[in-house]
Design a protein around this motif. Structure first.
Motif, short mmCIF file in Angstrom:
data_model
loop_
_atom_site.label_atom_id
_atom_site.label_comp_id
_atom_site.label_asym_id
_atom_site.label_seq_id
_atom_site.Cartn_x
_atom_site.Cartn_y
_atom_site.Cartn_z
N PRO A 77 0.84 -1.20 0.00
CA PRO A 77 0.00 0.00 0.00
C PRO A 77 0.88 1.26 0.00
O PRO A 77 2.00 1.24 0.55
CB PRO A 77 -0.81 -0.11 1.29
N PRO A 78 0.41 2.32 -0.61
CA PRO A 78 1.21 3.56 -0.68
C PRO A 78 1.62 4.10 0.69
O PRO A 78 2.61 4.81 0.81
CB PRO A 78 0.28 4.56 -1.38
N SER A 79 0.89 3.74 1.72
CA SER A 79 1.19 4.25 3.06
C SER A 79 2.25 3.41 3.78
O SER A 79 2.55 3.67 4.95
CB SER A 79 -0.08 4.28 3.90
N SER A 80 2.83 2.44 3.10
CA SER A 80 3.84 1.58 3.74
C SER A 80 5.04 2.42 4.18
O SER A 80 5.51 3.28 3.42
CB SER A 80 4.32 0.50 2.79
N PRO A 81 5.55 2.15 5.37
CA PRO A 81 6.73 2.89 5.83
C PRO A 81 7.97 2.48 5.04
O PRO A 81 8.03 1.40 4.44
CB PRO A 81 6.86 2.50 7.30
N GLU A 82 8.95 3.35 5.03
CA GLU A 82 10.21 3.10 4.31
C GLU A 82 10.87 1.81 4.78
O GLU A 82 11.53 1.12 3.99
CB GLU A 82 11.15 4.29 4.52
N SER A 83 10.68 1.45 6.03
CA SER A 83 11.30 0.23 6.57
C SER A 83 10.81 -1.02 5.83
O SER A 83 11.56 -1.99 5.69
CB SER A 83 11.04 0.10 8.06
N VAL A 84 9.58 -1.02 5.36
CA VAL A 84 9.05 -2.17 4.62
C VAL A 84 9.79 -2.28 3.28
O VAL A 84 10.16 -3.38 2.86
CB VAL A 84 7.53 -2.04 4.40
N TYR A 85 10.01 -1.16 2.61
CA TYR A 85 10.77 -1.16 1.35
C TYR A 85 12.21 -1.62 1.61
O TYR A 85 12.78 -2.38 0.82
CB TYR A 85 10.75 0.21 0.70
N ASP A 86 12.77 -1.17 2.71
CA ASP A 86 14.13 -1.59 3.07
C ASP A 86 14.21 -3.10 3.28
O ASP A 86 15.20 -3.73 2.92
CB ASP A 86 14.60 -0.86 4.33
N GLU A 87 13.15 -3.68 3.87
CA GLU A 87 13.11 -5.12 4.08
C GLU A 87 13.12 -5.87 2.75
O GLU A 87 13.78 -6.91 2.62
CB GLU A 87 11.85 -5.52 4.86
N VAL A 88 12.39 -5.35 1.76
CA VAL A 88 12.37 -5.98 0.44
C VAL A 88 13.78 -5.97 -0.14
O VAL A 88 14.28 -6.99 -0.61
CB VAL A 88 11.37 -5.27 -0.51
#
Length: 117
Positions: A77-88
């Motif tokens: 979701p667009p509201s995902s925190p940057e940490s979720v992208y970092d995990e990917v």
């Protein structure tokens, strides 16, 4: 371009890159012939081709990793925190994709050799 389309294009790039190996493998079989293999320049050429093939393998792996990341980003979701992208990014296989200091490092080196990844 949607992230799903980007992932599909990366998969196709990896497929095309892998397909070119068939012709290179045929050439290697000719070069590996015991009659030719006595020539040092042929042995050097074989070693250079094998190194390039290893680079192609890294490119193929990188494309698959980027496609996977794009697919995962697409479902967030667009509201995902940057940490979720970092995990990917952290879940990817190649270090040069996970470590920001290494990402794209080949573009910044001036060593005269072909940059394969």
């Amino acid at each position: 371009m949607s992230l799903q389309k980007l992932a599909k294009e990366l998969d196709e790039t990896a497929r095309q890159s892998a397909a070119m190996l068939e012709g290179i493998t045929d050439a290697l079989e000719i070069l590996a012939d015991s009659k030719l293999n006595k020539d040092a320049s042929v042995r050097d050429a074989v070693a250079m081709i094998i190194t390039a093939l290893q680079g192609q393998d890294r490119i193929e792996q990188r494309c698959h990793n980027l496609a996977l990341a794009a697919r995962q980003f697409a479902i967030l979701p667009p509201s995902s925190p940057e940490s979720v992208y970092d995990e990917v990014w952290a879940s990817l296989t190649l270090d040069e994709l996970r470590v920001p200091a290494l990402s794209g490092i080949a573009a910044h080196q001036a060593h005269g050799d072909v940059d394969l990844f």
